[in-house]
Design an enzyme around this catalytic site. Structure first.
Site, short mmCIF file in Angstrom:
data_model
loop_
_atom_site.label_atom_id
_atom_site.label_comp_id
_atom_site.label_asym_id
_atom_site.label_seq_id
_atom_site.Cartn_x
_atom_site.Cartn_y
_atom_site.Cartn_z
N TYR A 1 0.86 -1.19 0.00
CA TYR A 1 0.00 0.00 0.00
C TYR A 1 0.90 1.24 0.00
O TYR A 1 1.76 1.41 0.84
CB TYR A 1 -0.88 -0.04 1.24
CG TYR A 1 -2.04 0.93 1.30
CD1 TYR A 1 -2.14 2.05 0.47
CD2 TYR A 1 -3.08 0.73 2.21
CE1 TYR A 1 -3.21 2.92 0.53
CE2 TYR A 1 -4.17 1.60 2.29
CZ TYR A 1 -4.22 2.69 1.46
OH TYR A 1 -5.29 3.56 1.54
N CYS A 2 0.69 2.13 -0.98
CA CYS A 2 1.38 3.42 -1.06
C CYS A 2 2.89 3.21 -1.10
O CYS A 2 3.40 2.49 -1.95
CB CYS A 2 0.94 4.30 0.11
SG CYS A 2 1.54 6.01 0.05
N VAL A 3 3.64 3.79 -0.15
CA VAL A 3 5.09 3.70 -0.17
C VAL A 3 5.55 2.25 -0.01
O VAL A 3 6.62 1.86 -0.51
CB VAL A 3 5.69 4.60 0.92
CG1 VAL A 3 5.28 4.15 2.31
CG2 VAL A 3 7.21 4.64 0.84
#
Length: 590
Positions: free
Chosen positions: A328-330
């Site tokens: 998720y994301c980074v």
């Protein structure tokens, strides 16, 4: 004996004088209390004043002014059109019904209240602001004398200025605040001042009733056990709710710039609980908030000591050859690097599939966050971390909030500080306020190498664990999700993942943004999603040929995953392990 008219008039005057005196005494008391509160606060907290202009925006503002002034013809045209529209707006107020205002009616939540239109003075103020802000934002698109990155930075700064100067943000120009102030005798402003001083003390703006939530009780409450830990993360295995489960387990890597329970809010919103109910053995990495023990941590550590260690632990616990992963994301960005390392080492078979929630690897169109990445910001970050090897998560939270300042800053300035309203309990806002620190070395490396220089998508541009990273070699099947209104990882940027991997890929465009686009349980029946099996070269091509589907994309993902999840086996119950879920790391607060 009946009073004479003169006596009655004198009695009325004395009554009015008494009432006025009482009001004056009340306002004097409120003012005195306010001054005393401010004095006590600044005396107590004087050593924690914020740094001036930490993002180096003052220089950008000055250069933007210079760019405007450098083209007199364009400036004159803009001023001429503005004055014409301003006169037309003034005429519409002088002759109601005969002259139309040039200000188009919009669904702006700041001015949704009837009071903004019922009183001509406030309606004029509202329209004047909207007209001026329209021209200011137009002017910010005409800064031809600046470099592209400086132009984007200037546009962002102008938008922040325009949002901040809204009449809704000031007590004397907001009719709803004035009405509340009269009705409460100023008690709303006094309560708002209490809120403000408490927030200044905490170093962050409070958005919700934080006493209504407790990690492990009514958020992050899905049953499970911590079955492994090291200095970077705790590994949580969740208890099954089905007799049989898919043989391939699922390992979720949330971003370490936030707490993992965005995927485990209240039961009806929990992605983790829902995934368990689908017959998956679910594991989650709960990252530790950075402190001095993580001073040396870089990308190498999050890939090796973090992700690859977790993958091997899940395979060992489940006696499985491979695991499904989510980044998720980074964490999705880092998962891409981990996949490239495993591909180069001949270990790609350890991962059966990789799912990316609003993640980016190609930062060439990374959105508004890109305006924060330049030498001035990096120097500021170096100063902020000079005496401690981590970046305070509250600084990062403010950065993200600035991307949607009307919703995530000024809305709460009005409600909390001007209206003095009680905080409303909301699990998502509680999570949003529960920030985490990040290692300073990793953060600087991430901003410089990946965000600023975009080295992750250049073969050999980054070396991780001694391996030159080449995303074009990654053959792992990938499910890539983007958010239609994502302001942190824009959907076109997330789509670029499809251009860099060579394995089987599926891209899904979810309704809403960075959070609600991901956390969209089927039972809610809220946002729709779009698919296009042909995966065109460009995001615009994807959209033009996409098919819209009603409801959540979660079932689509589960159908895609199930085909790669092997036969069903007896459900795996977590061992006693170290402690109950959600563990210690997620309960640390800053």
């Amino acid at each position: 004996m009946a009073k004479s008219p003169a006596e009655e008039h004198g009695t009325e005057e004395r009554g009015l004088d008494t009432e006025a005196l009482e009001r004056f005494q009340k306002w004097t008391e409120l003012t005195g209390r306010g001054q005393q509160m401010m004095l006590e606060f600044w005396t107590r907290e004087a050593d924690v004043l914020p740094m001036p202009d930490p993002l180096g925006l003052l220089g950008t503002w000055q250069r933007a002014m210079g760019a405007w002034m450098s083209d007199p013809a364009k400036l004159m045209d803009l001023q001429s059109r503005y004055l014409t529209d301003a006169m037309a707006m003034w005429q519409s107020f002088l002759v109601p019904g005969k002259a139309a205002s040039p200000v188009a009616e919009t669904r702006d939540k700041r001015f949704a209240g009837d009071a903004w239109r019922e009183t001509p003075a406030f309606d004029f103020l509202r329209q004047s602001y909207l007209l001026a802000s329209t021209y200011m934002l137009e002017a910010s698109n005409q800064l031809d004398g600046l470099e592209p990155r400086e132009q984007a930075r200037a546009k962002f700064l102008v938008k922040q200025f325009v949002d901040a100067m809204s009449p809704s943000n000031f007590a004397l120009t907001n009719p709803e605040v004035m009405t509340a102030t009269i009705a409460t005798g100023g008690a709303n402003l006094m309560k708002g001042l209490e809120h403000l001083l408490e927030d200044l003390k905490q170093g962050r703006m409070k958005m919700t009733d934080e006493s209504a939530f407790e990690v492990g009780r009514n958020v992050a409450a899905t049953p499970g056990r911590v079955v492994f830990e090291n200095r970077l993360f705790q590994l949580i295995q969740y208890a099954p709710t089905t007799d049989k489960v898919h043989s391939v387990p699922l390992l979720v890597f949330p971003p370490w710039i936030n707490k993992f329970y965005i995927l485990d809010l209240t039961p009806e919103k929990s992605f983790i609980r829902w995934a368990v109910e689908q017959g998956l053995t679910v594991f989650v990495a709960s990252w530790k908030s950075a402190d001095e023990t993580l001073a040396d941590v870089t990308l190498d550590h999050y890939v090796g000591e973090g992700m690859m260690t977790a993958i091997d632990e899940v395979r060992r616990i489940c006696k499985a050859d491979a695991v499904h992963t989510i980044g998720y994301c980074v964490a999705g960005t880092t998962l891409a690097a981990a996949l490239a390392v495993m591909e180069a080492r001949g270990e790609a078979g350890k991962v059966a599939s990789a799912t990316f929630f609003t993640a980016q690897v190609d930062m060439s169109e990374c959105g508004d966050l890109g305006v924060f990445i330049d030498d001035a910001v990096l120097e500021t970050l170096a100063r902020l971390t000079a005496e401690k090897p981590w970046l305070d998560g509250r600084n990062m939270a403010l950065t993200f909030n600035m991307l949607r300042s009307n919703d995530l800053i000024w809305n709460y300035v009005v409600n909390n500080y001007l209206m003095g309203k009680d905080y409303f309990p909301f699990d998502l806002l509680y999570w949003n306020s529960d920030a985490t620190n990040v290692p300073a070395l990793w953060h600087r490396q991430y901003l410089e190498d990946i965000y600023r220089d975009n080295l992750l998508v250049k073969p050999g541009g980054i070396t991780c664990l001694g391996v030159p990273i080449d995303l074009s070699k990654v053959s792992t099947p990938s499910y890539i999700q983007g958010g239609k209104e994502d302001h942190i990882a824009p959907a076109p940027s997330a789509y670029k993942l499809t251009r860099h991997f060579k394995g089987d890929k599926r891209y899904v465009l979810a309704g809403s943004g960075h959070i609600a686009g991901v956390v969209n349980p089927p039972a809610a029946k809220k946002y729709n999603y779009w698919t296009n099996d042909s995966l065109p070269e460009t995001f615009e091509g994807f959209v033009s040929g996409a098919t819209e589907h009603k409801g959540s994309w979660w079932p689509d993902w589960m159908a895609w995953l199930a085909d790669r999840s092997g036969p069903k086996v007896v459900a795996r119950k977590p061992a006693k392990g170290i402690e109950p879920a959600p563990g210690r790391y997620v309960k640390e607060r800053i």
